[in-house]
Design a protein around this motif. Structure first.
Motif, mmCIF file in Angstrom:
data_model
loop_
_atom_site.group_PDB
_atom_site.id
_atom_site.type_symbol
_atom_site.label_atom_id
_atom_site.label_comp_id
_atom_site.label_asym_id
_atom_site.label_seq_id
_atom_site.Cartn_x
_atom_site.Cartn_y
_atom_site.Cartn_z
ATOM 1 N N ARG A 1 23.214 33.589 60.529
ATOM 2 C CA ARG A 1 24.076 34.157 60.793
ATOM 3 C C ARG A 1 24.569 35.234 60.964
ATOM 4 N NH1 ARG A 1 28.478 30.711 58.436
ATOM 5 N NH2 ARG A 1 27.993 31.163 56.611
ATOM 6 N N PHE A 2 25.253 36.428 61.403
ATOM 7 C CA PHE A 2 25.826 38.052 60.760
ATOM 8 C C PHE A 2 26.829 38.028 61.691
ATOM 9 C CE2 PHE A 2 22.574 38.138 65.033
ATOM 10 C CZ PHE A 2 22.912 38.529 65.645
ATOM 11 N N ILE A 3 27.212 39.270 61.265
ATOM 12 C CA ILE A 3 28.175 39.853 61.042
ATOM 13 C C ILE A 3 28.083 42.038 62.100
ATOM 14 C CG2 ILE A 3 30.449 40.729 60.782
ATOM 15 C CD1 ILE A 3 30.884 38.339 59.681
ATOM 16 N N VAL A 4 28.262 41.696 63.108
ATOM 17 C CA VAL A 4 29.142 43.279 63.693
ATOM 18 C C VAL A 4 30.411 43.399 63.729
ATOM 19 C CG1 VAL A 4 28.647 44.737 65.948
ATOM 20 C CG2 VAL A 4 27.112 42.523 65.803
ATOM 21 N N ASP A 5 29.950 44.390 62.154
ATOM 22 C CA ASP A 5 32.080 44.615 62.343
ATOM 23 C C ASP A 5 32.285 46.351 63.072
ATOM 24 O OD1 ASP A 5 30.569 47.367 61.995
ATOM 25 O OD2 ASP A 5 30.598 47.573 59.823
ATOM 26 N N ALA A 6 33.063 46.186 62.903
ATOM 27 C CA ALA A 6 34.367 46.828 63.658
ATOM 28 C C ALA A 6 33.552 48.684 63.796
ATOM 29 C CB ALA A 6 35.898 47.417 63.142
ATOM 30 N N ARG A 7 32.624 48.755 63.472
ATOM 31 C CA ARG A 7 31.460 49.594 63.599
ATOM 32 C C ARG A 7 30.542 50.404 64.183
ATOM 33 N NH1 ARG A 7 31.377 51.073 57.130
ATOM 34 N NH2 ARG A 7 31.052 49.850 57.096
ATOM 35 N N GLY A 8 30.008 48.968 64.458
ATOM 36 C CA GLY A 8 29.290 48.320 64.923
ATOM 37 C C GLY A 8 28.153 48.166 64.137
ATOM 38 N N THR A 9 28.403 48.213 62.784
ATOM 39 C CA THR A 9 27.051 47.738 61.898
ATOM 40 C C THR A 9 27.160 46.376 61.602
ATOM 41 O OG1 THR A 9 28.152 49.770 61.199
ATOM 42 C CG2 THR A 9 26.336 48.493 59.173
ATOM 43 N N LEU A 10 25.576 46.042 61.292
ATOM 44 C CA LEU A 10 25.407 44.697 61.314
ATOM 45 C C LEU A 10 25.203 44.422 59.430
ATOM 46 C CD1 LEU A 10 22.530 42.353 62.738
ATOM 47 C CD2 LEU A 10 22.739 42.736 60.606
ATOM 48 N N GLN A 11 26.297 43.323 59.568
ATOM 49 C CA GLN A 11 26.998 42.961 57.611
ATOM 50 C C GLN A 11 26.623 41.646 57.601
ATOM 51 O OE1 GLN A 11 30.531 44.840 57.022
ATOM 52 N NE2 GLN A 11 29.839 46.651 57.167
ATOM 53 N N ALA A 12 26.453 41.110 56.281
ATOM 54 C CA ALA A 12 26.583 39.873 55.851
ATOM 55 C C ALA A 12 25.334 38.503 56.770
ATOM 56 C CB ALA A 12 27.592 39.130 56.045
ATOM 57 N N ALA A 13 24.103 39.563 56.577
ATOM 58 C CA ALA A 13 23.377 38.231 57.723
ATOM 59 C C ALA A 13 22.710 38.048 56.544
ATOM 60 C CB ALA A 13 22.035 39.446 57.824
ATOM 61 N N GLU A 14 22.739 35.962 56.512
ATOM 62 C CA GLU A 14 22.041 35.250 56.173
ATOM 63 C C GLU A 14 21.583 34.225 56.599
ATOM 64 O OE1 GLU A 14 26.404 34.558 54.119
ATOM 65 O OE2 GLU A 14 27.249 33.463 55.971
ATOM 66 N N VAL A 15 21.170 33.076 55.756
ATOM 67 C CA VAL A 15 20.574 31.190 56.607
ATOM 68 C C VAL A 15 21.405 30.793 56.227
ATOM 69 C CG1 VAL A 15 18.387 30.744 56.674
ATOM 70 C CG2 VAL A 15 18.648 32.146 56.238
ATOM 71 N N THR A 16 21.937 30.643 57.557
ATOM 72 C CA THR A 16 22.874 28.831 56.738
ATOM 73 C C THR A 16 22.372 27.619 57.044
ATOM 74 O OG1 THR A 16 23.352 28.807 59.747
ATOM 75 C CG2 THR A 16 24.922 30.704 58.111
ATOM 76 N N LYS A 17 20.893 27.468 57.469
ATOM 77 C CA LYS A 17 20.265 26.782 57.469
ATOM 78 C C LYS A 17 19.178 26.780 57.231
ATOM 79 C CE LYS A 17 19.832 21.391 59.216
ATOM 80 N NZ LYS A 17 18.349 21.329 59.176
ATOM 81 N N GLY A 18 18.194 26.761 56.424
ATOM 82 C CA GLY A 18 16.242 27.260 56.699
ATOM 83 C C GLY A 18 15.822 25.326 56.675
ATOM 84 N N ILE A 19 14.377 25.448 57.067
ATOM 85 C CA ILE A 19 13.066 24.757 56.457
ATOM 86 C C ILE A 19 13.437 24.782 55.513
ATOM 87 C CG2 ILE A 19 10.891 24.155 57.384
ATOM 88 C CD1 ILE A 19 11.116 26.508 59.508
ATOM 89 N N GLU A 20 13.040 23.066 55.220
ATOM 90 C CA GLU A 20 13.499 22.364 53.825
ATOM 91 C C GLU A 20 12.665 21.397 53.806
ATOM 92 O OE1 GLU A 20 18.154 21.072 53.334
ATOM 93 O OE2 GLU A 20 17.254 23.355 52.379
ATOM 94 N N HIS A 21 12.212 20.398 52.360
ATOM 95 C CA HIS A 21 11.907 19.218 52.704
ATOM 96 C C HIS A 21 12.807 18.099 52.507
ATOM 97 C CE1 HIS A 21 7.526 19.871 54.407
ATOM 98 N NE2 HIS A 21 7.441 21.445 53.591
ATOM 99 N N THR A 22 11.855 17.093 52.091
ATOM 100 C CA THR A 22 13.440 16.020 51.700
ATOM 101 C C THR A 22 11.990 14.904 50.460
ATOM 102 O OG1 THR A 22 14.820 16.183 53.438
ATOM 103 C CG2 THR A 22 14.558 13.927 51.747
ATOM 104 N N VAL A 23 11.955 15.606 48.784
ATOM 105 C CA VAL A 23 11.886 14.689 48.558
ATOM 106 C C VAL A 23 11.865 13.473 48.048
ATOM 107 C CG1 VAL A 23 10.117 14.850 46.420
ATOM 108 C CG2 VAL A 23 10.216 16.220 47.769
ATOM 109 N N GLN A 24 11.451 12.179 47.590
ATOM 110 C CA GLN A 24 12.477 11.089 47.616
ATOM 111 C C GLN A 24 10.908 10.414 46.476
ATOM 112 O OE1 GLN A 24 11.690 7.731 50.591
ATOM 113 N NE2 GLN A 24 13.237 8.683 51.161
#
Length: 465
Positions: free
Chosen positions: A384-407
């Motif tokens: 997820r990222f934001i294009v702000d009012a100046r046309g700059t890309l900001q706050a890029a982050e992984v909202t859901k990544g690759i992971e494993h479930t371990v029992q």
């Protein structure tokens, strides 16, 4: 070698096959229910010849239709139309295939099987042509107006191929019957039926996984016989014995003669769906031309269905589930809440070069991590990222990544589970995030009520082995 970026503007092999199957099925049902009983043979001939080729090409043309139509629009009308949602199309990054993995790839096995089937059918067709040429090249010939008469001496029944008319001079035919049979075969030659059959056989080879593709050549052969019968009756109409009843009797008598080998590439007067041809000769039903116009609404419905199917394929996936609270130090930490931003605006932000350039830049920036390939790890990362009012890309982050479930067994004996990130998963998540952060293109900010605003986007990045 850099990974391959799989753009979504063209249909994939399975999508293409599905859409082609829909088109072929719709065309065949229309022919069986509306066209086959009718006697407008030239229309049926063109329909049967062109439908398989159109079924192959239309899915590809529809894939190009969207970008092409957008390119025709003026910049004022097209600006902001290519990004109309906060969800961007999926970008798929495929790892470089090693020889061992290539041999085990199911997709490549399917493509290899398809290519083998096409090669087998085209090879069979080429062998039939070669065998026909080798068998008949030394037989005596006599040039005529628009065709060449080849005398078979009883080694081949009366038939035609290309510009050649194979004539069995040992057949017990009267002068009137000989003229009718010859007129029938000459009609095949002059109307170019052989070349149409070869073209349809080629389409059949290319579409061999679709069962209905094998019905079209047989139907076209029958239509060719109807056309040749009509031409033969018209040519010999001044003769008293050339009525449709006597012509049908001639068909039946020749069909009851001794059997000859199968002639898959020739138009044979003797072995050409005789009973069906006799029924058509005896038919007095008026031609219902209005049935031809039914093709227009049917085509519109099929194209609309395919367009909706492609649009459905390109719709963004549902939002990912909320970030999971880690149950172990290795678990993926949830991203911080993003600053307030619009998810949709009257005028969406524009990336320099358009959406296709945006996807291409992300794909070029990603190198499939070696540690992920070693773990044979694949999956989807949502950035997820934001294009702000100046046309700059900001706050890029992984909202859901690759992971494993371990029992693991808990203290009370019950199974417990936690989500952890392996080095390979962490490398994939970081590769997707860094690709978005390092986008080289410039952004034109989005606008709402005439004011520049912050707009948030989410892009899925799929990693495939």
């Amino acid at each position: 070698m850099s990974p391959t970026l799989l753009l979504t503007s063209l249909p994939g092999p399975l999508s293409w096959l599905l859409q082609t199957t829909v088109l072929l099925t719709a065309g065949w049902l229309f022919y069986r229910t509306a066209l086959r009983p009718e006697r407008f043979f030239h229309f049926n001939r063109r329909f049967l010849l062109l439908t398989p080729w159109l079924a192959m090409l239309l899915p590809v043309l529809l894939g190009f239709a969207g970008p092409l139509l957008r390119s025709w629009l003026p910049p004022e009308a097209s600006s902001g139309r290519w990004l109309t949602s906060s969800w961007l199309p999926d970008v798929t990054v495929q790892a470089e295939a090693t020889p061992a993995s290539a041999l085990l790839s199911g997709g490549q096995w399917l493509l290899g099987l398809y290519a083998a089937g096409v090669g087998l059918l085209l090879g069979r067709l080429s062998w039939q042509l070669l065998r026909l040429w080798r068998t008949t090249r030394h037989w005596p010939r006599e040039p005529a107006a628009g065709y060449t008469l080849v005398y078979t001496g009883g080694r081949r029944p009366v038939s035609s191929f290309g510009k050649l008319v194979f004539w069995d001079e040992t057949a017990n035919l009267s002068a009137v019957e000989s003229q009718a049979v010859l007129a029938h075969e000459v009609a095949h030659v002059r109307q170019g039926h052989t070349y149409e059959r070869l073209a349809l056989e080629t389409a059949r080879a290319l579409l061999w996984p679709i069962p209905l593709a094998h019905c079209y050549p047989r139907a076209l052969e029958l239509t060719h016989e109807f056309l040749a019968d009509a031409a033969a009756l018209q040519t010999t109409a001044p003769l008293v014995a050339a009525s449709s009843e006597s012509y049908a009797t001639l068909l039946a008598r020749l069909a009851l003669r001794q059997l000859h080998p199968s002639l898959p590439l020739s138009h044979s007067f003797t072995h050409s769906l005789t009973l069906t041809r006799i029924r058509m000769l005896a038919s007095t039903t008026p031609r219902r031309r209005w049935k031809q116009w039914l093709l227009l609404p049917l085509s519109a419905l099929v194209l609309l269905a395919l367009g909706c199917e492609q649009e459905f394929d390109n719709t963004p996936p549902p939002p990912p589930p909320p970030a999971l609270t880690p149950a172990a130090p290795e678990a993926l930490a949830p991203p911080p809440p993003p600053p307030p931003a619009f998810t949709s605006a009257e005028q969406m932000p524009e990336y320099e070069g358009g959406q296709a350039q945006l996807l291409a830049d992300i794909g070029k920036a990603i190198k499939y991590p070696a540690v992920a390939k070693a773990e044979k790890l694949a999956g989807k990362v949502f950035v997820r990222f934001i294009v702000d009012a100046r046309g700059t890309l900001q706050a890029a982050e992984v909202t859901k990544g690759i992971e494993h479930t371990v029992q693991y067994p808990g203290s009370n004996g019950e199974q417990q589970s936690t989500r952890v990130i392996t080095p390979g998963a962490q490398a994939l998540n970081e590769a997707a995030l860094n690709a978005v952060r390092s986008l080289p293109g410039k952004w034109k900010p989005g606008r709402q009520d005439g004011k520049a605003v912050d707009v948030m986007f989410t892009i899925p990045v799929s990693f495939a082995l």
